[in-house]
Write a protein that holds these residues in place. Sequence first.
Motif, PDB file in Angstrom:
ATOM      1  N   UNK A 275       0.745  -1.061   0.061  1.00  0.00           N
ATOM      2  CA  UNK A 275      -0.049  -0.025  -0.014  1.00  0.00           C
ATOM      3  C   UNK A 275       0.841   1.210   0.052  1.00  0.00           C
ATOM      4  N   UNK A 276       0.585   2.308  -1.064  1.00  0.00           N
ATOM      5  CA  UNK A 276       1.226   3.511  -0.846  1.00  0.00           C
ATOM      6  C   UNK A 276       0.414   4.554  -0.960  1.00  0.00           C
ATOM      7  N   UNK A 277       0.655   5.578  -0.057  1.00  0.00           N
ATOM      8  CA  UNK A 277       0.052   6.714  -0.106  1.00  0.00           C
ATOM      9  C   UNK A 277       0.667   7.756  -1.161  1.00  0.00           C
ATOM     10  N   UNK A 278      -0.087   8.674  -1.649  1.00  0.00           N
ATOM     11  CA  UNK A 278       0.136   9.690  -2.392  1.00  0.00           C
ATOM     12  C   UNK A 278       1.528  10.254  -2.005  1.00  0.00           C
ATOM     13  N   UNK A 279       2.671  10.237  -2.682  1.00  0.00           N
ATOM     14  CA  UNK A 279       3.856  11.038  -2.191  1.00  0.00           C
ATOM     15  C   UNK A 279       4.709  10.061  -1.251  1.00  0.00           C
ATOM     16  N   UNK A 280       4.182   8.758  -0.969  1.00  0.00           N
ATOM     17  CA  UNK A 280       5.026   8.126   0.105  1.00  0.00           C
ATOM     18  C   UNK A 280       6.440   7.496  -0.744  1.00  0.00           C
ATOM     19  N   UNK A 281       7.283   7.528  -0.079  1.00  0.00           N
ATOM     20  CA  UNK A 281       8.687   7.182  -0.582  1.00  0.00           C
ATOM     21  C   UNK A 281       9.191   5.684  -0.457  1.00  0.00           C
ATOM     22  N   UNK A 282       9.857   4.999  -1.170  1.00  0.00           N
ATOM     23  CA  UNK A 282      10.592   3.746  -1.098  1.00  0.00           C
ATOM     24  C   UNK A 282      12.057   4.083  -1.138  1.00  0.00           C
ATOM     25  N   UNK A 283      12.694   3.744  -0.090  1.00  0.00           N
ATOM     26  CA  UNK A 283      14.233   3.812  -0.064  1.00  0.00           C
ATOM     27  C   UNK A 283      15.019   2.745  -0.966  1.00  0.00           C
ATOM     28  N   UNK A 284      15.493   3.010  -2.042  1.00  0.00           N
ATOM     29  CA  UNK A 284      16.031   1.992  -2.716  1.00  0.00           C
ATOM     30  C   UNK A 284      17.677   1.905  -2.860  1.00  0.00           C
ATOM     31  N   UNK A 285      18.176   3.055  -2.379  1.00  0.00           N
ATOM     32  CA  UNK A 285      19.734   2.760  -2.213  1.00  0.00           C
ATOM     33  C   UNK A 285      20.260   4.055  -1.275  1.00  0.00           C
ATOM     34  N   UNK A 286      21.302   3.783  -0.591  1.00  0.00           N
ATOM     35  CA  UNK A 286      22.000   4.853   0.162  1.00  0.00           C
ATOM     36  C   UNK A 286      23.503   4.841  -0.254  1.00  0.00           C
ATOM     37  N   UNK A 287      24.113   5.814  -0.145  1.00  0.00           N
ATOM     38  CA  UNK A 287      25.158   6.087  -0.745  1.00  0.00           C
ATOM     39  C   UNK A 287      26.219   6.927   0.232  1.00  0.00           C
ATOM     40  N   UNK A 288      26.579   6.236   1.175  1.00  0.00           N
ATOM     41  CA  UNK A 288      27.207   7.100   2.252  1.00  0.00           C
ATOM     42  C   UNK A 288      28.620   7.679   1.622  1.00  0.00           C
ATOM     43  N   UNK A 289      28.950   8.773   2.178  1.00  0.00           N
ATOM     44  CA  UNK A 289      30.247   9.537   1.887  1.00  0.00           C
ATOM     45  C   UNK A 289      31.085   9.499   3.062  1.00  0.00           C
ATOM     46  N   UNK A 290      32.038   9.364   2.929  1.00  0.00           N
ATOM     47  CA  UNK A 290      33.253   9.405   3.898  1.00  0.00           C
ATOM     48  C   UNK A 290      34.201  10.525   4.056  1.00  0.00           C
ATOM     49  N   UNK A 291      34.853  10.714   5.446  1.00  0.00           N
ATOM     50  CA  UNK A 291      35.868  11.546   5.881  1.00  0.00           C
ATOM     51  C   UNK A 291      36.903  10.884   6.365  1.00  0.00           C
ATOM     52  N   UNK A 292      38.102  11.391   6.060  1.00  0.00           N
ATOM     53  CA  UNK A 292      39.372  10.280   6.017  1.00  0.00           C
ATOM     54  C   UNK A 292      39.556  10.088   7.672  1.00  0.00           C
ATOM     55  N   UNK A 293      39.293  10.780   8.533  1.00  0.00           N
ATOM     56  CA  UNK A 293      39.374  10.567  10.202  1.00  0.00           C
ATOM     57  C   UNK A 293      38.386   9.359  10.453  1.00  0.00           C
ATOM     58  N   UNK A 294      37.229   9.551  10.059  1.00  0.00           N
ATOM     59  CA  UNK A 294      36.208   8.734  10.465  1.00  0.00           C
ATOM     60  C   UNK A 294      35.983   7.126   9.989  1.00  0.00           C
ATOM     61  N   UNK A 295      36.542   7.304   8.718  1.00  0.00           N
ATOM     62  CA  UNK A 295      36.680   6.041   7.979  1.00  0.00           C
ATOM     63  C   UNK A 295      37.924   5.328   8.473  1.00  0.00           C
ATOM     64  N   UNK A 296      38.959   6.036   8.685  1.00  0.00           N
ATOM     65  CA  UNK A 296      40.160   5.422   9.354  1.00  0.00           C
ATOM     66  C   UNK A 296      39.921   4.662  10.668  1.00  0.00           C
ATOM     67  N   UNK A 297      39.208   5.338  11.620  1.00  0.00           N
ATOM     68  CA  UNK A 297      38.767   4.901  12.731  1.00  0.00           C
ATOM     69  C   UNK A 297      37.957   3.753  12.671  1.00  0.00           C
ATOM     70  N   UNK A 298      36.931   3.913  11.974  1.00  0.00           N
ATOM     71  CA  UNK A 298      35.956   2.600  11.649  1.00  0.00           C
ATOM     72  C   UNK A 298      36.721   1.408  11.341  1.00  0.00           C
ATOM     73  N   UNK A 299      37.683   1.523  10.370  1.00  0.00           N
ATOM     74  CA  UNK A 299      38.584   0.491   9.900  1.00  0.00           C
ATOM     75  C   UNK A 299      39.400  -0.042  11.031  1.00  0.00           C
ATOM     76  N   UNK A 300      39.913   0.686  11.892  1.00  0.00           N
ATOM     77  CA  UNK A 300      40.829   0.420  12.860  1.00  0.00           C
ATOM     78  C   UNK A 300      40.065  -0.255  13.939  1.00  0.00           C
ATOM     79  N   UNK A 301      38.789   0.049  14.248  1.00  0.00           N
ATOM     80  CA  UNK A 301      38.029  -0.912  15.267  1.00  0.00           C
ATOM     81  C   UNK A 301      37.681  -2.225  14.650  1.00  0.00           C
TER      82      UNK A 301
END
Length: 332
Positions: A275-301
């Motif tokens: 069931x869809x309401x008028x204007x209702x959205x379905x998320x089909x893809x996310x594309x996360x963008x990264x920063x060096x410091x935070x990506x390095x930190x999550x890799x280290x973890x």
Amino acid sequence: MTGRFELNRRLSDGYFTDTLHTDVLKGLTGRPKSLPPKWFYDARGSELFEEITKLPEYYPTRAEHSILAVRCDEIASATGARTLVELGSGSSRKTRMLLDALLRHGTLESYAALDVSADALREAGDRLCREYPDLKVTGCVTDLDSDLGLPDDAPGPRLVAFLGGTLGNLDGDARPAFYAALRGELRSGDALLLGADLVKDPAVLVPAYDDAQGVTAEFDKNLLRVLNRELGARFDPDAFEHAAVWNEGEERVEMRLRSRIAQTVELPALEAAAEFEAGEEMLTEIAVKFRRESLTAELARAGFGLSHWWTDEEERFALLLAEPVRDGRSPM
């Protein structure tokens, strides 16, 4: 086996049907609606994505290519890889620079491509066998969400490449799980080559996912055609419009399909309806963008140490080389 190309399947015959049914029931019968982006990639979806990578708005492919062109010999020297493994390989188009560099370096013996699409693997594998007659080329049909399937019988050290910014399709919960699975399969001497799109002006980011020619919109709506074919669903693609939105809080672009009208879409194979309401959205893809410091930190973890970080001249995209850290020692 096609010529010298060996194609292996790690998934059961009914895996994709069962997984699609589960994803659709979970994602479309409640709110907010969403589906994983892997369902874009039937033969037509793969063709459309190849078109997208050539669009003027879609900078990631060109930016990553420019880094590889400059750094591929440095990557070959740093890793000494005897096996190149590519996750989500698709057409394997960018892979040639790495193959050529590793062959120049004198270490490469085999290339293993892992992808959800058997057709894409077969086409790329046959082509690579013709172009590299002395290289062992294998393909593996697998779902990276549940089974990485790194070839454990391939000669090491192995260089595992996860390119194209595909890491950004994983949200903040899924990335640690991916890292853990990968870290568990890597051996001493192996390395990870990771492509990551960087945070930048939304005026640059959003058009990359909503091009003027409408190719990305067609790619997004192709998901509905996949559901129609596989589930006997009755989606009218013209009853939906494509949208790309910058989510500032999550630092990611979100692709959505927005229902133009209130509608009920039958899903006969599931004995259910969406069931869809008028204007209702379905998320089909996310594309996360990264920063060096935070990506390095999550890799280290996750147990990875960053040894190299390269960007294109405009610092739009990063290519990084990381190694599993053991005994608390970093490769830096």
